[in-house]
Design a protein around this motif. Structure first.
Motif, PDB file in Angstrom:
ATOM      1  N   ALA A 123      37.056  42.163  45.499  1.00 20.86           N
ATOM      2  CA  ALA A 123      36.937  42.967  44.286  1.00 20.86           C
ATOM      3  C   ALA A 123      35.493  42.968  43.810  1.00 20.86           C
ATOM      4  O   ALA A 123      34.754  42.005  44.036  1.00 20.86           O
ATOM      5  CB  ALA A 123      37.841  42.416  43.193  1.00 20.86           C
ATOM      6  N   ASP A 180      39.674  46.952  42.032  1.00 21.00           N
ATOM      7  CA  ASP A 180      38.923  46.416  40.903  1.00 21.00           C
ATOM      8  C   ASP A 180      39.884  45.644  40.003  1.00 21.00           C
ATOM      9  O   ASP A 180      40.840  46.212  39.467  1.00 21.00           O
ATOM     10  CB  ASP A 180      38.267  47.575  40.146  1.00 21.00           C
ATOM     11  N   TRP A 199      39.471  37.042  42.931  1.00 20.52           N
ATOM     12  CA  TRP A 199      38.557  38.185  42.962  1.00 20.52           C
ATOM     13  C   TRP A 199      37.859  38.245  44.325  1.00 20.52           C
ATOM     14  O   TRP A 199      37.754  39.302  44.930  1.00 20.52           O
ATOM     15  CB  TRP A 199      37.526  38.061  41.856  1.00 20.52           C
TER      16      TRP A 199
END
Length: 746
Positions: free
Chosen positions: A347, A316, A342
């Motif tokens: 993520a 995360d 990301w």
């Protein structure tokens, strides 16, 4: 870090030189043998149908940093409605997550209850979220808060009371707790009867409201605390078991910036773990976030890249703030680069800000289905090249790859990627996923012009064929020449069970790796295996050449993180010295040199202000988000108080891009003189002395060495992080080889 009481100060303080502690690779097995943890129960929490792919949604916290009164039931209903109306939901964004601040008291069994003023009917709110086809998340922390301890409430379904399950002597129950025996957040002892039952009762209450997601914050080891008297590993296991007992598919994320030394716990008992601190500025700059906080993710992720997947949970990277226009603090290219890393990391993608004000640019970025497919692929990428040009690759199988190239500098750059660097001979197909364009085949090398902090994200299909193995040689740090405070320490996770620490904070605290062999002069690849908690940086030298910078991140002083950068070597034997005269480098495990001298160098060259000539009252010191982990301050207020770069070397005379990374709060000016010419004033502005801001100029330079001086004869100048010199990107430059190693070798 998201809590509403007794939060610690932001972490911009000087980190410790080294953190050596016992390595515990068999923690889970030992805990199970002692009867403390249940692998079967925790497995249900991880594979209960919610953790097979990273989730998409929205979190309240970013907007809370701008508006302290934002977290209310009415506003959460508005955000839910806005998510549905925006079209985001049709692309998979379904989570509405409440962060810290919803709780107002405790019930008769010591369980947290909503603030009746701001959340008069939390179940009705969650019912509304569900009716919109969404999922609802909530925030809480390990341990027990003081009001529940003082009430000493009975634990539901047991003869025990709250004080019966507390660790004795009393101590902090999470990273937010104060020191001593009155910590406000009290530690639970899970060997005591009633402890697991208390957690079961809390999670059962959340489940009765319809909660689909729990963020457990302030978890240690991690969250900038290595105090093993707190140690929330057993809390995380207990929450996981409690979730399994509800029979409800509830996602569990542990936060913030947990320690990688204990990854077995996080990957076994949680669907996701925060590997970084908060992405928001939280008042330390004028916007929601900024580029230095995005760049930190690029630096920390290599340490965790092998831990992510459907069976182990997801890394995360925190909130993705890309939908609030200028308020996000990011340019359009920076927003693309943020979403790219990301997505390549697989993520969770959860937006921040106010969805009722979502701008069209942010919506377009967030709903690019080709990019979302990267995030949902279940194939997290690995970094194959760090430094100024970051290269990340995800192997999808059957000769298909996701490939991301990101320009980490604020100058426009020509990025060149030899296909053999990623194990390919070439590609039969390349598709640009941001622009939805087919780029055709490519053989030998890929070349693209990248804008400042810009990225290219591609799906590539490889040509058949195999790349010949590249010669590699490993050099252990502890076998190098140790100077000053540098010393060898045991490191069970390192390549030879040892590492070198005590580097930096003095020019003599270095490790020199001797006898680095190169069959011919040229550019090679250097894999650096380093260890750190948070951001740290080396300034390294090849032989007696100029200082070069390696900016790293990580989450462990026992498990090394690998990153690869190009390095110039001369034919024969070389010496590479690692240190940092004024700030903190990582510990060093080893380096691995590979190649045949024909690697590509980045088009720009970095010069650190702290390594320049500092005149008068100018001083160099720690700066957490600055390159080299340091900056030069106290510039100006007199012509002698200046920073002079005497060795800015370029291959030919002409106009170059000059990136100036500076720090200031409010307007200040540099006076810039180049090669002794009359100084010109640069009027600059900023909102923080913590986070560098980039200004790019075009300047004329001579072939060979140049001198650049920054001063202010009468007023205060900004602090100075570094400069970057890059050739102007013109059509005539394309196809020309990047700068040679000559200036580094002589």
């Amino acid at each position: 870090m998201r809590f509403h009481t007794a939060s610690p100060a932001p972490r911009v303080v000087t980190p410790p030189r080294s953190r050596l502690r016992r390595f515990m690779p068999s923690l889970i097995h030992a805990a199970v043998a002692c009867g403390l943890l249940s692998l079967a129960a925790s497995a249900s929490a991880q594979v209960n149908g919610v953790g097979q792919k990273p989730y998409l949604g929205w979190s309240s916290f970013s907007q809370q940093t701008l508006d302290s009164a934002f977290l209310t039931q009415a506003n959460m209903i508005k955000q839910s409605d806005a998510l549905k109306a925006s079209g985001l939901q049709a692309h998979g964004y379904t989570y509405i997550n409440l962060d810290s601040g919803w709780q107002g008291g405790f019930d008769a069994n010591g369980r947290p209850t909503p603030d009746p003023t701001t959340f008069p009917d939390i179940k009705a709110m969650i019912d509304h979220i569900h009716a919109n086809g969404q999922k609802a998340g909530i925030y809480w922390i390990p341990g027990v808060e003081q009001p529940a301890v003082q009430a000493n409430s009975p634990i539901l379904g047991t003869p025990q009371h709250i004080t019966d399950i507390l660790a004795v002597p009393y101590r902090a129950g999470n990273a937010f707790g104060a020191p001593g025996t009155s910590p406000y957040h009290y530690k639970i002892d899970f060997s005591k009867p009633g402890a697991q039952e208390y957690m079961d009762s809390v999670v059962a209450l959340f489940a009765s409201w319809g909660v689909d997601f729990i963020k457990l914050d302030g978890v240690t080891p991690g969250s900038y605390s290595d105090d093993l008297s707190i140690d929330n590993r057993d809390d995380v296991a207990a929450w996981s078991k409690a979730i399994a007992k509800t029979g409800r598919p509830i996602w569990l994320t542990v936060s913030w910036q947990v320690d990688k030394d204990y990854q077995d716990v996080w990957t076994t008992y949680a669907n996701g773990r925060r590997i970084d601190d908060d992405v928001e500025c939280e008042g330390r700059c004028a916007t929601l976030t900024n580029w230095p906080r995005i760049e930190k993710r690029f630096r920390d992720l290599p340490a965790w890249q092998e831990t992510s997947g459907p069976k182990t949970g997801w890394n995360d990277l925190d909130t993705l703030d890309i939908g609030d226009g200028d308020l996000d603090g990011l340019s359009l290219d920076e927003k693309r680069s943020a979403m790219t890393i990301w997505a390549m990391a697989n993520a969770p993608l959860y937006l921040g800000g106010d969805l009722t004000k979502l701008d069209e640019t942010g919506k377009r970025l967030a709903t690019n289905d080709e990019v979302l497919a990267v995030d949902q692929s279940g194939k997290p990428a690995r970094q194959v090249l760090g430094g100024d040009l970051n290269v990340w690759v995800s192997d999808l199988g059957n000769g298909r790859y996701y490939l991301a190239l990101t320009n980490m500098n604020a100058t426009t750059t020509v990025a060149r990627l030899p296909w053999n660097l990623v194990g390919l001979t070439g590609t039969r197909r390349m598709r640009d996923l941001w622009n939805h364009q087919e780029l055709g085949p490519s053989v030998g090398e890929h070349e693209v012009v990248l804008p400042p902090h810009g990225t290219q994200l591609m799906l590539v299909e490889a040509l058949p064929g195999h790349v010949a193995p590249t010669p590699t040689t490993s050099y252990e740090a502890e076998q190098g020449v140790l100077s000053g405070n540098a010393a060898s320490y045991a490191c069970p996770g390192c390549s030879n069970d040892n590492k070198v620490g005590g580097l930096g904070l003095g020019a003599n605290n270095t490790v020199s790796i001797e006898g680095v062999y190169a069959p011919q002069s040229g550019a090679y690849l250097m894999q650096i295996d380093s260890l750190t908690l948070g951001l740290r940086s080396y300034l390294y030298q090849v032989n007696d050449g100029p200082f070069r910078t390696f900016n790293s991140g990580g989450s462990s002083f026992q498990l090394p993180s690998s990153s690869t950068v190009p390095v110039c070597l001369q034919k024969g034997l070389n010496r590479i010295r690692f240190g940092n005269a004024v700030s903190y480098p990582p510990d060093l495990d080893r380096i691995v040199i590979s190649g045949r001298g024909d690697a590509r160098l980045p088009s720009g060259t970095t010069y650190e202000a702290e390594a320049a000539t500092l005149g008068g009252s100018v001083t160099a010191g720690f700066s957490n988000y600055s390159s080299g982990l340091a900056k030069a301050g106290n510039i100006g207020g007199g012509s002698a108080n200046n920073v002079t770069f005497t060795n800015v070397t370029v291959p030919y005379a002409g106009v170059y891009q000059l990136e100036i990374d500076y720090l200031t709060q409010g307007p200040r000016s540099f006076f810039l003189s180049i090669n002794g010419a009359g100084a010109k004033e640069l009027s600059l502005n900023g909102s923080s002395f913590d986070d560098p801001v980039a200004k790019v100029l075009e300047v004329p330079l001579h072939a060979g060495q140049n001198t650049l001086q920054f001063s202010n004869p009468s007023g205060n100048a900004p602090d100075l992080d570094r400069i970057v010199v890059t050739p102007r990107v013109l059509p005539a430059v394309l196809g020309v080889s990047t700068q040679a190693c000559k200036k580094d070798l002589h």
